[in-house]
Every structure is written in structure tokens, then in C-alpha cells.
Scaffold this active site. Structure first.
Site, PDB file in Angstrom:
ATOM      1  N   ASN A  10      -8.937   5.013  -4.745  1.00  0.00           N
ATOM      2  CA  ASN A  10      -9.073   3.878  -5.635  1.00  0.00           C
ATOM      3  C   ASN A  10      -9.476   2.522  -5.058  1.00  0.00           C
ATOM      4  OD1 ASN A  10      -8.415   1.796  -7.325  1.00  0.00           O
ATOM      5  ND2 ASN A  10      -6.203   2.017  -7.220  1.00  0.00           N
ATOM      6  N   LYS A  12     -10.124  -0.040  -5.940  1.00  0.00           N
ATOM      7  CA  LYS A  12      -9.642  -1.500  -6.338  1.00  0.00           C
ATOM      8  C   LYS A  12     -10.687  -2.582  -6.444  1.00  0.00           C
ATOM      9  CE  LYS A  12      -5.022  -0.272  -4.542  1.00  0.00           C
ATOM     10  NZ  LYS A  12      -3.920  -0.797  -4.167  1.00  0.00           N
ATOM     11  N   HIS A  96      -2.049   1.481 -13.403  1.00  0.00           N
ATOM     12  CA  HIS A  96      -1.784   1.382 -12.259  1.00  0.00           C
ATOM     13  C   HIS A  96      -0.769   0.254 -11.822  1.00  0.00           C
ATOM     14  CE1 HIS A  96      -2.198  -0.106  -8.246  1.00  0.00           C
ATOM     15  NE2 HIS A  96      -2.819   1.278  -7.705  1.00  0.00           N
ATOM     16  N   SER A 212       0.409   4.158   0.569  1.00  0.00           N
ATOM     17  CA  SER A 212      -0.082   4.118   1.823  1.00  0.00           C
ATOM     18  C   SER A 212      -0.158   5.367   2.733  1.00  0.00           C
ATOM     19  CB  SER A 212       1.352   3.303   2.692  1.00  0.00           C
ATOM     20  OG  SER A 212       1.294   2.055   2.286  1.00  0.00           O
TER      21      SER A 212
HETATM   22  P1  PGA Z   1      -2.506   2.152  -0.920  1.00  0.00           P
HETATM   23  O1  PGA Z   1      -3.106   2.053  -2.511  1.00  0.00           O
HETATM   24  O2  PGA Z   1      -3.131   3.550  -0.503  1.00  0.00           O
HETATM   25  O3  PGA Z   1      -3.482   1.114  -0.313  1.00  0.00           O
HETATM   26  O4  PGA Z   1      -1.148   1.884  -0.612  1.00  0.00           O
HETATM   27  C1  PGA Z   1      -2.627   3.294  -3.395  1.00  0.00           C
HETATM   28  C2  PGA Z   1      -2.903   2.827  -4.648  1.00  0.00           C
HETATM   29  O5  PGA Z   1      -2.637   1.654  -5.142  1.00  0.00           O
HETATM   30  O6  PGA Z   1      -3.293   3.703  -5.716  1.00  0.00           O
END
Ligand code: PGA
Length: 253
Positions: A10, A12, A96, A212
Site C-alpha cells: 500500500n 498510500k 483502510h 509495521s
Molecule cells: P505500515 O502500513 O506497514 O506502514 O504500518 C500498513 C498499512 O497502512 O496498510
């Protein structure tokens, strides 16, 4: 649960179309044939065509980060699922936690978006997860049930097999605080059992973990029996980390 591990990146609101295109080209070159892993990428809408161009002919798939509950109409700023399908996207992330907390998305809207994505031939990746306060006050299962229920009410068993559920504890997203393997296994088992109690197949459910995930913790998470894969934000944007995650997944059989 012998299906390949599903890794979903993802991105973002990161990477311009030209950055996304050059990342995707490097990725295709660096990935050997995948034996045990399915790799999906969700760039920003603006980058989807460039990434699709770059990955055509590879086993990678590209999807959106959100899609609307209607296919067209007066919905300024929204993304139509039929348009996503038309440009070659195969999946869409729905609900999300950033959409739920920053943009006020409710679980009933998430359900409507999920149904429309399915009708348009996209695989919805439906995100659910509790906040830190909710976990600390013992409400995790109630929250997950509340988030899952509207989605399950609106789909048939046949459509359920096309849905990916993503368990993402809100407190673990982008924080570096990953849930402990025991917590992840127990929560995924709760989600599978909840689906079973609602009349769906718990063993065929695809339930990925997000929050994470990085190369240091991926092996422990991906080898949990109730985990079908991972939804990855930060570590998917850095190509070396993403390639390492793919290598780790490939090495677990
Ligand atoms: P992250 O994000 O791996 O940076 O914690 C996961 C997500 O938002 O899908």
C-alpha cells in the site's frame, strides 16, 4: 491454507507517476518467477496506469487504495470501481484505517464500497482493526465484529471467496509497533471463527495482517497458520525492503 502468501504493498500518497513507474520497472526486473507468493501493489490513482504499463507480462497485479459504492455520478473526488477495472486494476483496498479515521468512513459505507467493488470484478481488500485504547479496554473482538458484520451481511458465500480481509490494528500502522505473533494468531483466528459463525468458510477466508510489517518481523508473522499474507505500507515504498519481504515469503513454504 496452502495458497501462496499474499503480499500487498500500500503505497498510500507516495511516489509520483514517474517515480512509481521506475520503481515498478526495477521490481519486475528484480523479481524472479514467484513460486510461493502473490504480489499486489496499490499506488495512488494517478500512478496506476504507469505501474500497469511497467508490470504488464509479469505476475504482479495492481489495484486502487479506495473505490466508491457507485460506478458513476456526482461524487467529486472519488474513484469509480468500474474505471479502476477498465484501466486494468484487479483489486481495491477498502476501509483502510486512514480512510475511517481521517475521512470519516463508516462500516456501512465500507460494506457498500465492498459490494460495488465485487460487482465490478475487483477483489476488495477490506481493512478492519482496533485502536490502542480499544485493545487496552478489551474491546478488540467487539470492534472487529462491528466492522465485519455489515460486510458479511451483504455478500454471499460465493462472493466471500473473492474478498481479502486485512487485520490492521490501528496502533501498529506506521508506528513501528508490531502486534506480537500470539496476538496476531489469536485475532486472525477470531476473525475466521466469526466468519464461520456467519455461515462462511473459515478455512478458505483470506486474512492478511498489516501494521509495521518489515523484513525483521515478516518471517514470524507470515509463518503463522491463520495468516494468509501481509498488507504493507512503509516497507513497500522502499524497493530493497519490499524485495526482501518477497524473498522472505518465497523462502517460507
Ligand atoms: P505500515 O502500513 O506497514 O506502514 O504500518 C500498513 C498499512 O497502512 O496498510
Amino acid at each position: 491454507m496452502n495458497s501462496p502468501t499474499l503480499l500487498i504493498g500500500n503505497w498510500k500518497m507516495n511516489l509520483t507517476p514517474s517515480e512509481a513507474s521506475s520503481y515498478a520497472k526495477k521490481l519486475v526486473q528484480a523479481i524472479p518467477r514467484l513460486a510461493n507468493t502473490t504480489v499486489w501493489i496499490a499506488p495512488t490513482d494517478l500512478s496506476i496506469p504507469a505501474v500497469i504499463d511497467a508490470i504488464t507480462g509479469s505476475p504482479l497485479q495492481v489495484g486502487g487504495q479506495n473505490s466508491h459504492w457507485k460506478t458513476s455520478g456526482a461524487f467529486t473526488g472519488e474513484t469509480s470501481p468500474i474505471a479502476l477495472r477498465d484501466i486494468g486494476a484487479t483489486f481495491t483496498i477498502i476501509g483502510h484505517s486512514e480512510r475511517r479515521t481521517l475521512f470519516g468512513e463508516t462500516s456501512s459505507l465500507v460494506a457498500e464500497r465492498t459490494v460495488q467493488a465485487l460487482e465490478c470484478g475487483l477483489t476488495p481488500v477490506v481493512c478492519i482493526g482496533e485502536s490502542e485504547q480499544e485493545r487496552q479496554s478489551g474491546k478488540t473482538e467487539d470492534i472487529l465484529a462491528e466492522q465485519l458484520q455489515p460486510v458479511l451481511t451483504h455478500i454471499t458465500a460465493d462472493l466471500f471467496s473473492k474478498v481479502v480481509l486485512a487485520y490492521e490494528p490501528v496502533w501498529a500502522i506506521g508506528t513501528g509497533k508490531v502486534a506480537a505473533p500470539g496476538e496476531i494468531q489469536d485475532t486472525h483466528t477470531f476473525i475466521r471463527n466469526f466468519c464461520r459463525d456467519e455461515g462462511f468458510s473459515d478455512t478458505e477466508a483470506t486474512v492478511v495482517y498489516g501494521g509495521s510489517v518489515n523484513p525483521a518481523n515478516a518471517a514470524d508473522i507470515l509463518s503463522l497458520p491463520a495468516v494468509s499474507g501481509a498488507l504493507v505500507g512503509g516497507a513497500s515504498i522502499k524497493i530493497e525492503q519490499w524485495l526482501e519481504l518477497i524473498r522472505i515469503s518465497e523462502s517460507l513454504s
